[in-house]
Design a protein around this motif. Structure first.
Motif, PDB file in Angstrom:
ATOM      1  N   PRO A 318       7.629   3.149 -20.451  1.00  0.00           N
ATOM      2  CA  PRO A 318       6.937   1.848 -20.502  1.00  0.00           C
ATOM      3  C   PRO A 318       7.251   0.919 -19.339  1.00  0.00           C
ATOM      4  O   PRO A 318       6.383   0.170 -18.888  1.00  0.00           O
ATOM      5  N   GLU A 319       8.486   0.965 -18.831  1.00  0.00           N
ATOM      6  CA  GLU A 319       8.858   0.013 -17.775  1.00  0.00           C
ATOM      7  C   GLU A 319       8.465   0.482 -16.376  1.00  0.00           C
ATOM      8  O   GLU A 319       8.701  -0.215 -15.394  1.00  0.00           O
ATOM      9  N   ARG A 320       7.841   1.644 -16.269  1.00  0.00           N
ATOM     10  CA  ARG A 320       7.438   2.165 -14.962  1.00  0.00           C
ATOM     11  C   ARG A 320       5.928   2.291 -14.868  1.00  0.00           C
ATOM     12  O   ARG A 320       5.215   2.351 -15.882  1.00  0.00           O
ATOM     13  N   VAL A 321       5.430   2.388 -13.639  1.00  0.00           N
ATOM     14  CA  VAL A 321       4.013   2.643 -13.380  1.00  0.00           C
ATOM     15  C   VAL A 321       3.894   3.644 -12.233  1.00  0.00           C
ATOM     16  O   VAL A 321       4.781   3.757 -11.388  1.00  0.00           O
ATOM     17  N   LEU A 322       2.789   4.369 -12.249  1.00  0.00           N
ATOM     18  CA  LEU A 322       2.426   5.210 -11.113  1.00  0.00           C
ATOM     19  C   LEU A 322       1.671   4.345 -10.113  1.00  0.00           C
ATOM     20  O   LEU A 322       0.756   3.602 -10.482  1.00  0.00           O
ATOM     21  N   LYS A 323       2.041   4.447  -8.857  1.00  0.00           N
ATOM     22  CA  LYS A 323       1.430   3.649  -7.795  1.00  0.00           C
ATOM     23  C   LYS A 323       0.724   4.586  -6.820  1.00  0.00           C
ATOM     24  O   LYS A 323       1.347   5.507  -6.275  1.00  0.00           O
ATOM     25  N   ILE A 324      -0.572   4.394  -6.614  1.00  0.00           N
ATOM     26  CA  ILE A 324      -1.344   5.195  -5.657  1.00  0.00           C
ATOM     27  C   ILE A 324      -1.834   4.264  -4.555  1.00  0.00           C
ATOM     28  O   ILE A 324      -2.589   3.327  -4.809  1.00  0.00           O
ATOM     29  N   THR A 325      -1.382   4.536  -3.339  1.00  0.00           N
ATOM     30  CA  THR A 325      -1.732   3.702  -2.183  1.00  0.00           C
ATOM     31  C   THR A 325      -2.571   4.521  -1.211  1.00  0.00           C
ATOM     32  O   THR A 325      -2.160   5.617  -0.804  1.00  0.00           O
ATOM     33  N   ILE A 326      -3.724   3.997  -0.840  1.00  0.00           N
ATOM     34  CA  ILE A 326      -4.638   4.712   0.057  1.00  0.00           C
ATOM     35  C   ILE A 326      -4.933   3.857   1.286  1.00  0.00           C
ATOM     36  O   ILE A 326      -5.285   2.684   1.175  1.00  0.00           O
ATOM     37  N   THR A 327      -4.777   4.448   2.458  1.00  0.00           N
ATOM     38  CA  THR A 327      -5.173   3.841   3.722  1.00  0.00           C
ATOM     39  C   THR A 327      -6.263   4.722   4.332  1.00  0.00           C
ATOM     40  O   THR A 327      -6.577   5.790   3.779  1.00  0.00           O
ATOM     41  N   PRO A 328      -6.836   4.334   5.480  1.00  0.00           N
ATOM     42  CA  PRO A 328      -7.871   5.187   6.090  1.00  0.00           C
ATOM     43  C   PRO A 328      -7.368   6.572   6.498  1.00  0.00           C
ATOM     44  O   PRO A 328      -8.186   7.443   6.815  1.00  0.00           O
ATOM     45  N   TYR A 329      -6.047   6.806   6.515  1.00  0.00           N
ATOM     46  CA  TYR A 329      -5.568   8.099   7.012  1.00  0.00           C
ATOM     47  C   TYR A 329      -4.578   8.805   6.092  1.00  0.00           C
ATOM     48  O   TYR A 329      -4.155   9.922   6.373  1.00  0.00           O
ATOM     49  N   GLN A 330      -4.208   8.197   4.965  1.00  0.00           N
ATOM     50  CA  GLN A 330      -3.264   8.868   4.083  1.00  0.00           C
ATOM     51  C   GLN A 330      -3.329   8.315   2.662  1.00  0.00           C
ATOM     52  O   GLN A 330      -3.834   7.223   2.426  1.00  0.00           O
ATOM     53  N   ILE A 331      -2.796   9.115   1.729  1.00  0.00           N
ATOM     54  CA  ILE A 331      -2.633   8.705   0.343  1.00  0.00           C
ATOM     55  C   ILE A 331      -1.171   8.920  -0.044  1.00  0.00           C
ATOM     56  O   ILE A 331      -0.591   9.952   0.307  1.00  0.00           O
ATOM     57  N   VAL A 332      -0.595   7.944  -0.717  1.00  0.00           N
ATOM     58  CA  VAL A 332       0.804   8.023  -1.139  1.00  0.00           C
ATOM     59  C   VAL A 332       0.872   7.819  -2.643  1.00  0.00           C
ATOM     60  O   VAL A 332       0.283   6.865  -3.180  1.00  0.00           O
ATOM     61  N   LEU A 333       1.585   8.712  -3.331  1.00  0.00           N
ATOM     62  CA  LEU A 333       1.812   8.593  -4.760  1.00  0.00           C
ATOM     63  C   LEU A 333       3.306   8.496  -5.010  1.00  0.00           C
ATOM     64  O   LEU A 333       4.077   9.359  -4.546  1.00  0.00           O
ATOM     65  N   ASP A 334       3.743   7.455  -5.702  1.00  0.00           N
ATOM     66  CA  ASP A 334       5.131   7.312  -6.104  1.00  0.00           C
ATOM     67  C   ASP A 334       5.194   6.380  -7.308  1.00  0.00           C
ATOM     68  O   ASP A 334       4.154   5.961  -7.839  1.00  0.00           O
ATOM     69  N   PHE A 335       6.368   6.043  -7.748  1.00  0.00           N
ATOM     70  CA  PHE A 335       6.541   5.234  -8.945  1.00  0.00           C
ATOM     71  C   PHE A 335       7.169   3.887  -8.593  1.00  0.00           C
ATOM     72  O   PHE A 335       7.878   3.744  -7.597  1.00  0.00           O
ATOM     73  N   ASP A 336       6.893   2.905  -9.444  1.00  0.00           N
ATOM     74  CA  ASP A 336       7.467   1.578  -9.270  1.00  0.00           C
ATOM     75  C   ASP A 336       7.738   1.000 -10.660  1.00  0.00           C
ATOM     76  O   ASP A 336       7.321   1.566 -11.681  1.00  0.00           O
ATOM     77  N   LEU A 337       8.422  -0.134 -10.689  1.00  0.00           N
ATOM     78  CA  LEU A 337       8.670  -0.825 -11.946  1.00  0.00           C
ATOM     79  C   LEU A 337       7.459  -1.674 -12.325  1.00  0.00           C
ATOM     80  O   LEU A 337       6.792  -2.249 -11.458  1.00  0.00           O
ATOM     81  N   LEU A 338       7.205  -1.751 -13.608  1.00  0.00           N
ATOM     82  CA  LEU A 338       6.068  -2.518 -14.096  1.00  0.00           C
ATOM     83  C   LEU A 338       6.145  -3.971 -13.635  1.00  0.00           C
ATOM     84  O   LEU A 338       5.124  -4.589 -13.315  1.00  0.00           O
ATOM     85  N   VAL A 339       7.361  -4.519 -13.564  1.00  0.00           N
ATOM     86  CA  VAL A 339       7.514  -5.929 -13.190  1.00  0.00           C
ATOM     87  C   VAL A 339       7.109  -6.187 -11.740  1.00  0.00           C
ATOM     88  O   VAL A 339       6.916  -7.342 -11.349  1.00  0.00           O
TER      89      VAL A 339
END
Length: 348
Positions: A318-339
């Protein structure tokens, strides 16, 4: 044998258990010097195989020379094998930081280098932090590319039998290599027990979009046991499912699509081991390939001035989220805290 040093006091007559104890007290350089004194010592050391005990081995192959660097906890040794007419010139810096050299006649430099390196690899019992192999075509004069490829193939082919004959695979935390293609990797990787693999394109300056053929790599047991994979200067021809056993990954695809993004997202949401993926892509801008049913992303600028879009997804913790970051040249998937989710941004 002189009267001052009678035969019965000769080191060669010591019982094996005493000889083994003596070898255990010597460092790598002392053992190698002892090995070269006579055939009796050489045969005994090759049979006993005292641990080489280096932490990091690095060697670089060029058209006319091979350089090896042996790292230990407190010192390092550099050895350079150079073509010298019909022979081989060997230069090395030991613990005394002095240059030593020797000329060997009527031998190929890559044969001498591979025999020496094979000897220490055969004797290596402890886990190495890193094995670094570089067969790079960068900074090679025009016309020497094919010569380098032939030399590196012969050199790696000479090392392969020694690794294959070890009762237990050589244990390496990280294997990193700079090569022209996958065939050079296959000389060594099947004989290693490795956690992290880094592959760099040895032709990078002239062939940045080359595709690394992974078919023979992904069927290896070593592939399935990897924690981390980094591939630089090559595109890969892998399915997303071929990567999902990894914890951390950096690769490049020629193109990405919505299906691949969704497969990655669902794997990260449900997996207990995935940590961080960064995927570059060449021919497709994928910022508009996310499913439009998701809430609007957070938009910002990265430190290089590139616009990014970021989506957040709930996971089982519950206290974590999946974070998907996309730029014109790459995609990054990692985790972060909900806060840490920006105010006003919806978690999907």
């Amino acid at each position: 044998m002189s009267a001052e040093y009678p035969f019965e006091k000769c080191l060669l007559t010591m019982p094996d258990v005493v000889m083994n104890k003596t070898l255990g007290l010597l460092d790598f350089q002392a053992v190698q010097c002892l090995r070269k004194t006579c055939s009796t010592f050489r045969n005994f050391i090759d049979e006993v195989k005292p641990d080489s005990a280096f932490t990091h081995l690095q060697f670089s192959v060029k058209p006319d020379h091979i350089t090896s660097l042996y790292y230990f906890n407190e010192f390092s040794i550099e050895v350079k094998y150079t073509r010298n007419g019909g022979g081989c010139s060997v230069e090395w810096y030991g613990r005394d930081q002095k240059l030593h050299n020797k000329l060997l006649e009527s031998v190929d430099f890559f044969d001498v280098a591979s025999k020496d390196i094979s000897s220490v690899l055969t004797n290596q019992k402890s886990v190495m932090k890193c094995l670094d192999v570089e067969c790079s075509l960068d900074e090679i004069r025009e016309g020497q590319q094919e010569v380098l490829y032939q030399v590196s193939e012969k050199f790696l082919s000479n090392l392969e039998p020694c690794l294959a004959s070890k009762p237990k695979k050589l244990q390496v935390k990280t294997f990193q290599t700079k090569v022209a293609d996958e065939t050079q990797i296959l000389h060594l990787l099947p004989h290693l027990e490795v956690e992290n693999l880094t592959i760099r394109n040895g032709r990078e300056s002239s062939n940045r979009e080359a595709v690394l053929n992974m078919e023979k790599l992904i069927v290896l047991e070593q592939w399935k046991k990897l924690d981390t994979l980094n591939i630089f200067g090559f595109c890969v021809n892998l399915k997303i499912e071929d990567l999902l056993h990894l914890k951390r990954c950096f690769v490049k695809y020629e193109t990405m699509n919505t299906v691949m993004i969704e497969e990655l997202k669902e794997a990260f949401r449900t997996s207990s081991h995935l940590e961080f993926f960064r995927i570059e892509y060449g021919l497709t801008d994928i910022q508009d390939l996310m499913d439009p049913s998701y809430a609007d992303p957070f938009t910002g600028l990265n430190p290089f001035g590139d616009v990014f879009k970021r989506w957040f997804f709930s996971v089982s913790t519950p206290e974590r989220v999946l974070k998907i970051t996309i730029t014109p040249y790459q995609i990054v998937l990692d985790f972060d805290l909900l806060v840490n989710v920006p105010e006003g941004v919806t978690v999907n």
